[in-house]
Every structure is written in C-alpha cells, then in structure tokens.
Write a protein that holds these residues in place. Structure first.
Motif, PDB file in Angstrom:
ATOM      1  N   THR A  74     179.411  23.428  74.007  1.00  0.00           N
ATOM      2  CA  THR A  74     179.475  24.491  73.011  1.00  0.00           C
ATOM      3  C   THR A  74     178.134  24.537  72.297  1.00  0.00           C
ATOM      4  OG1 THR A  74     181.833  24.072  72.726  1.00  0.00           O
ATOM      5  CG2 THR A  74     180.759  25.392  71.033  1.00  0.00           C
ATOM      6  N   TYR A  75     177.339  25.540  72.637  1.00  0.00           N
ATOM      7  CA  TYR A  75     176.027  25.732  72.029  1.00  0.00           C
ATOM      8  C   TYR A  75     175.622  27.180  72.250  1.00  0.00           C
ATOM      9  CZ  TYR A  75     171.171  25.367  70.754  1.00  0.00           C
ATOM     10  OH  TYR A  75     169.962  25.566  70.125  1.00  0.00           O
ATOM     11  N   PRO A  76     175.103  27.852  71.222  1.00  0.00           N
ATOM     12  CA  PRO A  76     174.891  27.353  69.864  1.00  0.00           C
ATOM     13  C   PRO A  76     176.211  27.283  69.085  1.00  0.00           C
ATOM     14  CG  PRO A  76     174.289  29.662  69.998  1.00  0.00           C
ATOM     15  CD  PRO A  76     174.665  29.237  71.389  1.00  0.00           C
ATOM     16  N   THR A  77     176.157  26.605  67.949  1.00  0.00           N
ATOM     17  CA  THR A  77     177.298  26.526  67.043  1.00  0.00           C
ATOM     18  C   THR A  77     176.870  27.127  65.707  1.00  0.00           C
ATOM     19  OG1 THR A  77     176.679  24.350  66.194  1.00  0.00           O
ATOM     20  CG2 THR A  77     178.089  24.393  68.164  1.00  0.00           C
ATOM     21  N   TRP A  78     177.788  27.164  64.772  1.00  0.00           N
ATOM     22  CA  TRP A  78     177.477  27.704  63.443  1.00  0.00           C
ATOM     23  C   TRP A  78     176.470  26.825  62.706  1.00  0.00           C
ATOM     24  CZ3 TRP A  78     178.927  24.629  59.257  1.00  0.00           C
ATOM     25  CH2 TRP A  78     179.777  23.565  59.574  1.00  0.00           C
ATOM     26  N   ASN A  79     176.262  25.612  63.205  1.00  0.00           N
ATOM     27  CA  ASN A  79     175.328  24.668  62.599  1.00  0.00           C
ATOM     28  C   ASN A  79     174.063  24.612  63.446  1.00  0.00           C
ATOM     29  OD1 ASN A  79     174.855  22.906  60.509  1.00  0.00           O
ATOM     30  ND2 ASN A  79     176.698  21.692  60.918  1.00  0.00           N
ATOM     31  N   GLN A 125     166.169  29.997  75.598  1.00  0.00           N
ATOM     32  CA  GLN A 125     167.415  30.765  75.486  1.00  0.00           C
ATOM     33  C   GLN A 125     168.584  29.789  75.363  1.00  0.00           C
ATOM     34  OE1 GLN A 125     166.925  33.215  79.087  1.00  0.00           O
ATOM     35  NE2 GLN A 125     167.116  34.981  77.727  1.00  0.00           N
ATOM     36  N   ASP A 126     169.612  30.206  74.638  1.00  0.00           N
ATOM     37  CA  ASP A 126     170.755  29.331  74.371  1.00  0.00           C
ATOM     38  C   ASP A 126     171.415  28.824  75.650  1.00  0.00           C
ATOM     39  OD1 ASP A 126     170.305  29.670  71.673  1.00  0.00           O
ATOM     40  OD2 ASP A 126     171.809  31.255  71.453  1.00  0.00           O
ATOM     41  N   ASP A 127     171.565  29.687  76.660  1.00  0.00           N
ATOM     42  CA  ASP A 127     172.229  29.249  77.889  1.00  0.00           C
ATOM     43  C   ASP A 127     171.380  28.227  78.645  1.00  0.00           C
ATOM     44  OD1 ASP A 127     170.390  31.278  78.482  1.00  0.00           O
ATOM     45  OD2 ASP A 127     171.507  31.975  80.217  1.00  0.00           O
ATOM     46  N   VAL A 128     170.059  28.351  78.542  1.00  0.00           N
ATOM     47  CA  VAL A 128     169.162  27.377  79.182  1.00  0.00           C
ATOM     48  C   VAL A 128     169.292  26.029  78.479  1.00  0.00           C
ATOM     49  CG1 VAL A 128     166.743  26.798  79.674  1.00  0.00           C
ATOM     50  CG2 VAL A 128     167.564  29.152  79.984  1.00  0.00           C
ATOM     51  N   MET A 129     169.317  26.049  77.144  1.00  0.00           N
ATOM     52  CA  MET A 129     169.471  24.802  76.392  1.00  0.00           C
ATOM     53  C   MET A 129     170.821  24.159  76.691  1.00  0.00           C
ATOM     54  SD  MET A 129     168.021  22.619  74.508  1.00  0.00           S
ATOM     55  CE  MET A 129     166.586  23.458  73.874  1.00  0.00           C
ATOM     56  N   ALA A 130     171.864  24.950  76.823  1.00  0.00           N
ATOM     57  CA  ALA A 130     173.189  24.417  77.172  1.00  0.00           C
ATOM     58  C   ALA A 130     173.135  23.734  78.536  1.00  0.00           C
ATOM     59  CB  ALA A 130     174.238  25.523  77.145  1.00  0.00           C
ATOM     60  N   ASP A 131     172.410  24.332  79.489  1.00  0.00           N
ATOM     61  CA  ASP A 131     172.254  23.721  80.818  1.00  0.00           C
ATOM     62  C   ASP A 131     171.518  22.389  80.733  1.00  0.00           C
ATOM     63  OD1 ASP A 131     173.566  25.800  82.041  1.00  0.00           O
ATOM     64  OD2 ASP A 131     171.741  26.802  82.756  1.00  0.00           O
ATOM     65  N   ILE A 132     170.450  22.343  79.930  1.00  0.00           N
ATOM     66  CA  ILE A 132     169.672  21.108  79.772  1.00  0.00           C
ATOM     67  C   ILE A 132     170.546  20.009  79.167  1.00  0.00           C
ATOM     68  CG2 ILE A 132     167.740  20.059  78.501  1.00  0.00           C
ATOM     69  CD1 ILE A 132     166.237  22.755  78.880  1.00  0.00           C
ATOM     70  N   LEU A 133     171.370  20.378  78.182  1.00  0.00           N
ATOM     71  CA  LEU A 133     172.289  19.411  77.567  1.00  0.00           C
ATOM     72  C   LEU A 133     173.316  18.918  78.582  1.00  0.00           C
ATOM     73  CD1 LEU A 133     172.809  21.180  74.136  1.00  0.00           C
ATOM     74  CD2 LEU A 133     171.757  18.931  74.468  1.00  0.00           C
ATOM     75  N   THR A 134     173.841  19.832  79.388  1.00  0.00           N
ATOM     76  CA  THR A 134     174.815  19.452  80.415  1.00  0.00           C
ATOM     77  C   THR A 134     174.207  18.431  81.365  1.00  0.00           C
ATOM     78  OG1 THR A 134     175.860  21.637  80.307  1.00  0.00           O
ATOM     79  CG2 THR A 134     176.298  20.320  82.277  1.00  0.00           C
ATOM     80  N   ILE A 135     173.002  18.717  81.852  1.00  0.00           N
ATOM     81  CA  ILE A 135     172.328  17.812  82.790  1.00  0.00           C
ATOM     82  C   ILE A 135     172.106  16.447  82.150  1.00  0.00           C
ATOM     83  CG2 ILE A 135     170.136  17.402  83.999  1.00  0.00           C
ATOM     84  CD1 ILE A 135     170.069  20.569  84.333  1.00  0.00           C
ATOM     85  N   HIS A 136     171.618  16.444  80.901  1.00  0.00           N
ATOM     86  CA  HIS A 136     171.346  15.172  80.210  1.00  0.00           C
ATOM     87  C   HIS A 136     172.606  14.304  80.145  1.00  0.00           C
ATOM     88  CE1 HIS A 136     169.534  12.418  77.229  1.00  0.00           C
ATOM     89  NE2 HIS A 136     170.744  12.403  76.712  1.00  0.00           N
ATOM     90  N   TYR A 186     178.322  20.745  70.781  1.00  0.00           N
ATOM     91  CA  TYR A 186     179.497  19.932  71.086  1.00  0.00           C
ATOM     92  C   TYR A 186     179.565  19.772  72.602  1.00  0.00           C
ATOM     93  CZ  TYR A 186     180.916  21.082  66.320  1.00  0.00           C
ATOM     94  OH  TYR A 186     180.943  21.238  64.959  1.00  0.00           O
ATOM     95  N   ILE A 187     179.753  18.540  73.044  1.00  0.00           N
ATOM     96  CA  ILE A 187     179.890  18.258  74.471  1.00  0.00           C
ATOM     97  C   ILE A 187     181.281  17.678  74.686  1.00  0.00           C
ATOM     98  CG2 ILE A 187     178.935  17.053  76.483  1.00  0.00           C
ATOM     99  CD1 ILE A 187     176.727  18.633  75.182  1.00  0.00           C
ATOM    100  N   THR A 188     182.051  18.301  75.566  1.00  0.00           N
ATOM    101  CA  THR A 188     183.378  17.791  75.913  1.00  0.00           C
ATOM    102  C   THR A 188     183.322  17.276  77.346  1.00  0.00           C
ATOM    103  OG1 THR A 188     184.434  19.396  74.454  1.00  0.00           O
ATOM    104  CG2 THR A 188     185.839  18.329  76.098  1.00  0.00           C
ATOM    105  N   PHE A 189     183.741  16.027  77.517  1.00  0.00           N
ATOM    106  CA  PHE A 189     183.743  15.383  78.836  1.00  0.00           C
ATOM    107  C   PHE A 189     185.128  15.468  79.459  1.00  0.00           C
ATOM    108  CE2 PHE A 189     180.315  13.289  76.493  1.00  0.00           C
ATOM    109  CZ  PHE A 189     179.275  13.389  77.407  1.00  0.00           C
ATOM    110  N   GLU A 190     185.151  15.322  80.780  1.00  0.00           N
ATOM    111  CA  GLU A 190     186.430  15.282  81.501  1.00  0.00           C
ATOM    112  C   GLU A 190     187.223  14.032  81.126  1.00  0.00           C
ATOM    113  OE1 GLU A 190     187.568  17.497  83.800  1.00  0.00           O
ATOM    114  OE2 GLU A 190     185.788  18.767  84.001  1.00  0.00           O
ATOM    115  N   ASP A 191     186.512  12.945  80.837  1.00  0.00           N
ATOM    116  CA  ASP A 191     187.128  11.630  80.650  1.00  0.00           C
ATOM    117  C   ASP A 191     186.685  11.009  79.327  1.00  0.00           C
ATOM    118  OD1 ASP A 191     188.201   9.103  80.944  1.00  0.00           O
ATOM    119  OD2 ASP A 191     187.463   8.829  82.985  1.00  0.00           O
ATOM    120  N   GLN A 192     187.649  10.486  78.582  1.00  0.00           N
ATOM    121  CA  GLN A 192     187.360   9.874  77.281  1.00  0.00           C
ATOM    122  C   GLN A 192     186.443   8.652  77.409  1.00  0.00           C
ATOM    123  OE1 GLN A 192     190.854   8.711  75.139  1.00  0.00           O
ATOM    124  NE2 GLN A 192     189.701   7.898  73.416  1.00  0.00           N
TER     125      GLN A 192
END
Length: 104
Positions: free
Chosen positions: A46-51, A20-31, A56-62
C-alpha cells in the motif's frame, strides 16, 4: 492464514516524490521479497498512503514479518534511486492505523 494485521508491517522513510508511485511500490515489493532482506512472498504493497513517506507491506505469511523485523537495517536500493535510503520497519498496530482504515 493469519489475520491481515499480523502479516503487515509499516515502512517509514520511503523517498517520496522521486519516482512514480507505482515504480516505488515495485521497488518496495522487490526489496521485501529478497532473502538477503529476510523477506518473503508479498501479498500487497500500500503506497502511497495518507502519511508521506510511509508504506504498508502485507506478506503471505506471518513468519516473514518476524524475520523482516529482526534485520538490523533495511537500506532501499535500486538502479533508479540515486542513493540508498534507510527504512524504518515496524510492526503494524491496528490502534495506530485506525485513521488509515477510516480513510480507505
């Protein structure tokens, strides 16, 4: 805080349709939070995307973006995945993501 676009990376090679998309988003977050992956605090996934297979992963810090990009290889692994999946990690470019922004 740095601009959102400079704190975001593009991930390709996400195995689509396995979980499921939310599970994959969680796995990406953990990674991308794990120090062994040069990660840090994730603000948003941001998952899934149009692609298909792209996130897309946005971090707190650059600074985390720079560390993540320096890592030679990112292999997505989790007990819910049958194998490891190599991920292509690139810098987010506003120009290449204009279509994504328009579709939001």
């Amino acid at each position: 805080q740095a601009a959102r676009s400079t704190r975001t990376i593009v991930i390709a090679g996400v195995p689509a349709g396995l979980l499921q998309d939310d599970v994959m988003a969680d796995i990406l977050t953990i990674h991308f939070q794990m120090s062994r992956n040069n990660g840090g605090d994730v603000e948003e996934v941001t998952y899934p995307t149009w692609n298909k297979g792209v996130a897309y992963i946005t971090f707190e810090d650059q600074e985390v973006v720079e560390r993540v990009l320096k890592k030679d290889q990112h292999l997505l692994q989790d007990k819910r995945l049958l194998r490891r999946y190599p991920l292509a990690v690139t810098r987010y470019h506003v120009s290449s993501s204009l279509i994504h922004l328009i579709l939001l």
